[in-house]
Design a protein around this motif. Structure first.
Motif, PDB file in Angstrom:
ATOM      1  N   PRO A  35       0.819  -1.219   0.000  1.00 38.06           N
ATOM      2  CA  PRO A  35       0.000   0.000   0.000  1.00 38.06           C
ATOM      3  C   PRO A  35       0.852   1.268   0.000  1.00 38.06           C
ATOM      4  N   ARG A  36       2.021   1.216   0.617  1.00 34.92           N
ATOM      5  CA  ARG A  36       2.876   2.403   0.596  1.00 34.92           C
ATOM      6  C   ARG A  36       3.318   2.732  -0.822  1.00 34.92           C
ATOM      7  N   ARG A  37       3.724   1.728  -1.576  1.00 37.26           N
ATOM      8  CA  ARG A  37       4.135   1.983  -2.957  1.00 37.26           C
ATOM      9  C   ARG A  37       2.952   2.438  -3.808  1.00 37.26           C
ATOM     10  N   MET A  38       1.786   1.866  -3.540  1.00 42.01           N
ATOM     11  CA  MET A  38       0.600   2.279  -4.292  1.00 42.01           C
ATOM     12  C   MET A  38       0.269   3.735  -4.005  1.00 42.01           C
ATOM     13  N   LEU A  39       0.347   4.118  -2.750  1.00 41.91           N
ATOM     14  CA  LEU A  39       0.011   5.489  -2.381  1.00 41.91           C
ATOM     15  C   LEU A  39       1.053   6.475  -2.892  1.00 41.91           C
ATOM     16  N   ASP A  40       2.317   6.064  -2.887  1.00 42.28           N
ATOM     17  CA  ASP A  40       3.387   6.968  -3.338  1.00 42.28           C
ATOM     18  C   ASP A  40       3.398   7.135  -4.855  1.00 42.28           C
ATOM     19  N   ALA A  41       2.805   6.187  -5.579  1.00 37.43           N
ATOM     20  CA  ALA A  41       2.711   6.336  -7.036  1.00 37.43           C
ATOM     21  C   ALA A  41       1.791   7.504  -7.369  1.00 37.43           C
ATOM     22  N   THR A  42       2.042   8.144  -8.472  1.00 39.58           N
ATOM     23  CA  THR A  42       1.137   9.200  -8.905  1.00 39.58           C
ATOM     24  C   THR A  42      -0.135   8.572  -9.476  1.00 39.58           C
ATOM     25  N   TRP A  43      -1.175   9.377  -9.511  1.00 42.92           N
ATOM     26  CA  TRP A  43      -2.430   8.913 -10.109  1.00 42.92           C
ATOM     27  C   TRP A  43      -2.191   8.470 -11.538  1.00 42.92           C
ATOM     28  N   GLN A  44      -1.377   9.235 -12.287  1.00 41.85           N
ATOM     29  CA  GLN A  44      -1.126   8.881 -13.679  1.00 41.85           C
ATOM     30  C   GLN A  44      -0.351   7.568 -13.797  1.00 41.85           C
ATOM     31  N   GLN A  45       0.563   7.308 -12.880  1.00 43.48           N
ATOM     32  CA  GLN A  45       1.288   6.034 -12.903  1.00 43.48           C
ATOM     33  C   GLN A  45       0.334   4.862 -12.690  1.00 43.48           C
ATOM     34  N   ARG A  46      -0.628   5.037 -11.818  1.00 42.48           N
ATOM     35  CA  ARG A  46      -1.605   3.967 -11.594  1.00 42.48           C
ATOM     36  C   ARG A  46      -2.488   3.797 -12.832  1.00 42.48           C
ATOM     37  N   VAL A  47      -2.919   4.907 -13.441  1.00 46.27           N
ATOM     38  CA  VAL A  47      -3.709   4.830 -14.672  1.00 46.27           C
ATOM     39  C   VAL A  47      -2.919   4.107 -15.756  1.00 46.27           C
ATOM     40  N   ASP A  48      -1.649   4.450 -15.886  1.00 48.49           N
ATOM     41  CA  ASP A  48      -0.825   3.837 -16.932  1.00 48.49           C
ATOM     42  C   ASP A  48      -0.673   2.338 -16.714  1.00 48.49           C
ATOM     43  N   ALA A  49      -0.487   1.908 -15.467  1.00 48.27           N
ATOM     44  CA  ALA A  49      -0.366   0.479 -15.174  1.00 48.27           C
ATOM     45  C   ALA A  49      -1.657  -0.252 -15.524  1.00 48.27           C
ATOM     46  N   LEU A  50      -2.789   0.336 -15.167  1.00 50.39           N
ATOM     47  CA  LEU A  50      -4.076  -0.265 -15.518  1.00 50.39           C
ATOM     48  C   LEU A  50      -4.237  -0.337 -17.036  1.00 50.39           C
ATOM     49  N   GLY A  51      -3.799   0.703 -17.721  1.00 55.33           N
ATOM     50  CA  GLY A  51      -3.902   0.717 -19.182  1.00 55.33           C
ATOM     51  C   GLY A  51      -3.061  -0.363 -19.831  1.00 55.33           C
ATOM     52  N   ARG A  52      -1.870  -0.614 -19.273  1.00 58.96           N
ATOM     53  CA  ARG A  52      -1.034  -1.679 -19.826  1.00 58.96           C
ATOM     54  C   ARG A  52      -1.698  -3.042 -19.694  1.00 58.96           C
ATOM     55  N   GLY A  53      -2.571  -3.177 -18.695  1.00 55.93           N
ATOM     56  CA  GLY A  53      -3.341  -4.414 -18.546  1.00 55.93           C
ATOM     57  C   GLY A  53      -4.663  -4.370 -19.298  1.00 55.93           C
ATOM     58  N   HIS A  54      -4.861  -3.299 -20.106  1.00 56.71           N
ATOM     59  CA  HIS A  54      -6.082  -3.102 -20.905  1.00 56.71           C
ATOM     60  C   HIS A  54      -7.313  -2.880 -20.040  1.00 56.71           C
ATOM     61  N   TYR A  55      -7.091  -2.423 -18.798  1.00 54.09           N
ATOM     62  CA  TYR A  55      -8.188  -2.139 -17.871  1.00 54.09           C
ATOM     63  C   TYR A  55      -8.580  -0.671 -18.073  1.00 54.09           C
ATOM     64  N   ARG A  56      -9.127  -0.357 -19.221  1.00 50.59           N
ATOM     65  CA  ARG A  56      -9.297   1.049 -19.593  1.00 50.59           C
ATOM     66  C   ARG A  56     -10.686   1.600 -19.299  1.00 50.59           C
ATOM     67  N   ARG A  57     -11.649   0.746 -19.185  1.00 47.77           N
ATOM     68  CA  ARG A  57     -13.018   1.241 -19.024  1.00 47.77           C
ATOM     69  C   ARG A  57     -13.208   1.981 -17.699  1.00 47.77           C
ATOM     70  N   TYR A  58     -12.518   1.498 -16.667  1.00 43.02           N
ATOM     71  CA  TYR A  58     -12.681   2.087 -15.332  1.00 43.02           C
ATOM     72  C   TYR A  58     -11.353   2.619 -14.792  1.00 43.02           C
TER      73      TYR A  58
END
Length: 208
Positions: free
Chosen positions: A66-89
């Motif tokens: 959770p610390r690494r998740m929180l320290d990541a930027t919102w855009q970094q989390r969006v980008d990781a989700l996008g790489r997994g094709h999790y784009r709808r949400y």
């Protein structure tokens, strides 16, 4: 088809836990438990399980706590989700993951075992606390509990209504205790995952 053959066919065709598919080697330690929580969050959305698993793998590559998740930027989390094709949400989920990581750190010091202990190890209490995380509703809590039960024996046996419904259709025991009698100790998560994946394929299974 006999009950034993039905179970064997289920496990052979579909019997891989979602945690295993996501590359999460479950253990009673903070990081894999947190990664399972993230996976349960992703799987509970109206999106394919394969996409959710792929997105969980991408998030696990960099944000295993959770610390690494929180320290990541919102855009970094969006980008990781996008790489997994999790784009709808992806945008909403990226926000929820950050907020959920903050809650876990502030209330349970980043350790889901503390949440379990607050609930005295009871499935109902754990479920209630899990639904306090943004994006984790009853479905997400069910996913977490059925996957974690071999690691947290206090919640076993656990089978939610989706699992029991498919079991009922296949003329298998449709209680958690009954399903647990069909597999060796610790294997109920595999059978539960198989029953989830087998939904919609019951006629095919009965004909096998």
């Amino acid at each position: 088809m006999t009950r034993e053959r039905t179970v064997r066919t289920l496990l052979d065709r579909y019997g891989r836990s979602f945690a295993d598919q996501a590359g999460i080697r479950l253990a009673d330690t903070p990081s894999p438990l947190y990664r399972l929580l993230v996976l349960a969050h992703l799987l509970s959305a109206r999106i394919s399980a394969d996409v959710a698993v792929a997105a969980a793998r991408e998030l696990s590559a960099g944000y295993r706590t959770p610390r690494r998740m929180l320290d990541a930027t919102w855009q970094q989390r969006v980008d990781a989700l996008g790489r997994g094709h999790y784009r709808r949400y992806d945008e909403r989920t990226a926000t929820q993951l950050g907020d959920g990581a903050r809650l876990l750190l502030e209330r349970w010091h980043g350790d889901l075992r503390r949440l379990r202990d607050e609930a005295d190890g009871a499935a109902a209490g754990i479920s209630r606390l899990l639904t306090e995380f943004p994006g984790i509703g009853p479905t997400g809590a069910d996913i977490f509990l059925r996957e974690v039960q071999a690691t947290w024996p206090s919640v076993a046996p656990y089978a939610d209504e989706r699992v029991r419904s498919t079991a009922r259709t296949l003329r298998l025991p449709h209680s958690a205790a009954g399903l647990a009698t069909l597999v060796p100790a610790g294997e109920l998560p595999r059978l539960a995952a198989a029953l989830i994946r087998a939904h919609g394929h019951e006629d095919e299974l009965r004909a096998a």
